[in-house]
Motif scaffolding. Structure first.
Motif, mmCIF file in Angstrom:
data_model
loop_
_atom_site.group_PDB
_atom_site.id
_atom_site.type_symbol
_atom_site.label_atom_id
_atom_site.label_comp_id
_atom_site.label_asym_id
_atom_site.label_seq_id
_atom_site.Cartn_x
_atom_site.Cartn_y
_atom_site.Cartn_z
ATOM 1 N N GLY A 308 0.777 -1.237 0.000
ATOM 2 C CA GLY A 308 0.000 0.000 0.000
ATOM 3 C C GLY A 308 0.802 1.276 0.000
ATOM 4 O O GLY A 308 0.236 2.362 0.177
ATOM 5 N N GLY A 309 2.118 1.204 -0.159
ATOM 6 C CA GLY A 309 2.926 2.410 -0.220
ATOM 7 C C GLY A 309 3.332 2.935 1.150
ATOM 8 O O GLY A 309 3.232 2.240 2.171
ATOM 9 N N GLU A 310 3.782 4.191 1.178
ATOM 10 C CA GLU A 310 4.366 4.753 2.391
ATOM 11 C C GLU A 310 3.384 4.807 3.551
ATOM 12 O O GLU A 310 3.738 4.440 4.684
ATOM 13 C CB GLU A 310 4.912 6.159 2.108
ATOM 14 C CG GLU A 310 5.576 6.794 3.338
ATOM 15 C CD GLU A 310 6.373 8.035 3.016
ATOM 16 O OE1 GLU A 310 6.816 8.721 3.959
ATOM 17 O OE2 GLU A 310 6.559 8.331 1.810
ATOM 18 N N GLU A 311 2.175 5.262 3.321
ATOM 19 C CA GLU A 311 1.232 5.365 4.442
ATOM 20 C C GLU A 311 0.904 3.995 5.020
ATOM 21 O O GLU A 311 0.739 3.850 6.234
ATOM 22 C CB GLU A 311 -0.040 6.091 3.996
ATOM 23 C CG GLU A 311 0.175 7.556 3.715
ATOM 24 C CD GLU A 311 0.847 8.289 4.876
ATOM 25 O OE1 GLU A 311 0.438 8.064 6.033
ATOM 26 O OE2 GLU A 311 1.779 9.082 4.633
ATOM 27 N N GLN A 312 0.818 2.996 4.168
ATOM 28 C CA GLN A 312 0.584 1.646 4.674
ATOM 29 C C GLN A 312 1.779 1.159 5.477
ATOM 30 O O GLN A 312 1.617 0.513 6.528
ATOM 31 C CB GLN A 312 0.304 0.693 3.516
ATOM 32 C CG GLN A 312 0.059 -0.753 3.925
ATOM 33 C CD GLN A 312 -1.192 -0.935 4.779
ATOM 34 O OE1 GLN A 312 -2.022 -0.036 4.890
ATOM 35 N NE2 GLN A 312 -1.327 -2.099 5.397
ATOM 36 N N ALA A 313 2.994 1.464 5.025
ATOM 37 C CA ALA A 313 4.195 1.075 5.777
ATOM 38 C C ALA A 313 4.198 1.715 7.160
ATOM 39 O O ALA A 313 4.523 1.071 8.165
ATOM 40 C CB ALA A 313 5.450 1.469 5.003
ATOM 41 N N VAL A 314 3.815 2.994 7.216
ATOM 42 C CA VAL A 314 3.754 3.691 8.509
ATOM 43 C C VAL A 314 2.701 3.049 9.403
ATOM 44 O O VAL A 314 2.924 2.846 10.611
ATOM 45 C CB VAL A 314 3.456 5.190 8.285
ATOM 46 C CG1 VAL A 314 3.131 5.881 9.610
ATOM 47 C CG2 VAL A 314 4.644 5.865 7.612
ATOM 48 N N GLN A 315 1.559 2.700 8.841
ATOM 49 C CA GLN A 315 0.504 2.083 9.640
ATOM 50 C C GLN A 315 0.922 0.717 10.179
ATOM 51 O O GLN A 315 0.578 0.340 11.303
ATOM 52 C CB GLN A 315 -0.782 1.968 8.815
ATOM 53 C CG GLN A 315 -1.480 3.292 8.579
ATOM 54 C CD GLN A 315 -1.765 4.016 9.893
ATOM 55 O OE1 GLN A 315 -2.324 3.441 10.843
ATOM 56 N NE2 GLN A 315 -1.360 5.283 9.961
ATOM 57 N N ILE A 316 1.647 -0.047 9.365
ATOM 58 C CA ILE A 316 2.151 -1.342 9.851
ATOM 59 C C ILE A 316 3.030 -1.128 11.077
ATOM 60 O O ILE A 316 2.904 -1.832 12.087
ATOM 61 C CB ILE A 316 2.924 -2.057 8.728
ATOM 62 C CG1 ILE A 316 1.958 -2.508 7.626
ATOM 63 C CG2 ILE A 316 3.698 -3.260 9.279
ATOM 64 C CD1 ILE A 316 2.660 -2.969 6.356
ATOM 65 N N CYS A 317 3.911 -0.147 11.001
ATOM 66 C CA CYS A 317 4.781 0.151 12.153
ATOM 67 C C CYS A 317 3.963 0.560 13.372
ATOM 68 O O CYS A 317 4.247 0.129 14.493
ATOM 69 C CB CYS A 317 5.766 1.260 11.792
ATOM 70 S SG CYS A 317 6.996 0.816 10.544
#
Length: 380
Positions: A308-317
């Motif tokens: 899902g891109g950067e925002e998805q990566a941040v949400q995973i964290c």
């Protein structure tokens, strides 16, 4: 003494203390030492910036584990790097660095040493031809390598790059922080200097900050020792003692880090929310064959890119619970971070900018099924 790794980790530089027989080296928490006469210090100790028995024990152990001639301990990994650069380089010199180097290393080159005349060129260190092309004949003093690299986990062929560097009259410096000396010993493949943030796997418990240099050449070791004293960024005695305590279990910890990371990399590799996985233990990794040649196993660091891109990566964290959202790595606890906004934020807009969809894991030694369950819920 046997030269088995675990034996050296427990005993090198750490003989029982002579006066009492204490099996653990004492913390010599002193700044100065009584001298028997003017110019006659006892056993060579006169001031703890210049020499301290606890730090000496750590330095001897580090040299033994890396198969080097001299080990030097510093206040941090960056203090070790800065001392090395100022000892070896002069204004007008040039260094080749990884094009995905640790953000702190990049900051040191781009914001500090460049101001006093040291230039640098980023190159993909997994490609020997790219490194050779980046060298400036007569100007390049150091080829600086991380393997695996931070955070993309690229693998450099140490022996090949040593030959290229030496042909150009340069030193090969290998940051061995991600692998640790248990998994990889760059000096045995031709490296001149090994760099560590001992904060990470060597210390192993997220309770001490330190750095180290280990060198193959005693003369270079003496020169670096002079600069260690002259510049003063030394490892304090309590920090040295904590690091030695961590070293004793390095081998068994690294085996568990690797066990867990291998399971997690395989899990992520087949997950629909993951676009790609970077782990040198996967046979699909472009550096897999080189890693097999020079590493005992493949380490505890795993990076992946979110679908899902950067925002998805941040949400995973942000959704992770057992994986602690924190910078650093190499401790017994598992950590998760977003390099683009955390450890490598300083490289934004530069040739070393990392992908926004990247997530980096430092896989700890917890029960692996608990870690897998946490990643499953974090991935959504």
């Amino acid at each position: 003494m046997s030269n088995g790794f675990e034996t050296l980790a427990i005993h090198a530089g750490q003989a029982p203390e002579a006066r009492t027989g204490a099996v653990i080296p004492p913390i010599y928490q002193t700044s100065t030492y009584a001298q028997d006469a003017v110019g006659a210090p006892r056993q060579g100790y006169e001031y703890s910036r210049s020499g301290n028995p606890t730090r000496d024990a750590l330095q001897e152990c580090l040299a033994a584990l890396e198969g080097g001639a001299v080990g030097l301990a510093f206040a941090s990994g960056l203090a070790a790097e800065d001392t090395l650069l100022r000892a070896v380089c002069t204004p007008g010199d040039h260094v080749v660095i990884p094009d995905d180097a640790y953000g702190g290393t990049y900051r040191l080159f781009a914001r500090v040493t460049e101001r006093w005349g040291l230039s640098y060129t980023p190159a993909r260190v997994s490609d020997p031809d790219a490194v050779r092309a980046a060298i400036r004949p007569g100007q390049t003093k150091i080829v600086w390598v991380e393997t695996p690299t931070n955070p993309l986990l690229g693998i450099a062929d140490i022996a090949a790059l040593a030959a290229i560097a030496h042909e150009a009259g340069a030193l090969l410096v290998v940051d061995n922080t991600f692998a640790s000396p248990y998994l990889q010993q760059p000096i045995t493949f031709g490296a001149d200097v090994v760099v560590h943030s001992t904060t990470k796997y060597i210390g192993g418990h997220s309770d001490v900050v330190g750095g180290a240099l280990v060198v193959a050449d005693p003369e270079l070791g003496a020169e670096l020792g002079y600069h260690q004293n002259a510049m003063g960024a030394i490892n304090g005695p309590f920090d040295a003692w904590l690091t030695l305590r961590g070293i004793k279990t390095l081998g068994v910890r690294m085996d568990r880090h690797c066990d867990n990371a291998e399971r997690i990399a395989t899990f992520l590799d087949g997950h629909p929310s993951v676009a790609s996985v970077s782990y040198p233990g996967l046979s699909t990794h472009p550096g897999y064959e080189v890693a097999v040649k020079q590493m005992r196993r493949f380490g505890g660091m795993v990076s992946f890119r979110a679908v899902g891109g950067e925002e998805q990566a941040v949400q995973i964290c942000n959704r992770a619970k057992l994986f602690v959202l924190a910078e650093s790595l190499g401790g017994v606890e598992s950590l998760i971070e977003h390099p683009g906004r955390m450890t490598h934020a300083g490289a934004a807009g530069s040739p070393l900018e990392v992908p926004g969809d990247l997530v980096r894991l430092s896989v700890g030694i917890e029960t692996v099924d608990d870690l897998l369950a946490d990643l499953e819920q974090a991935l959504g």
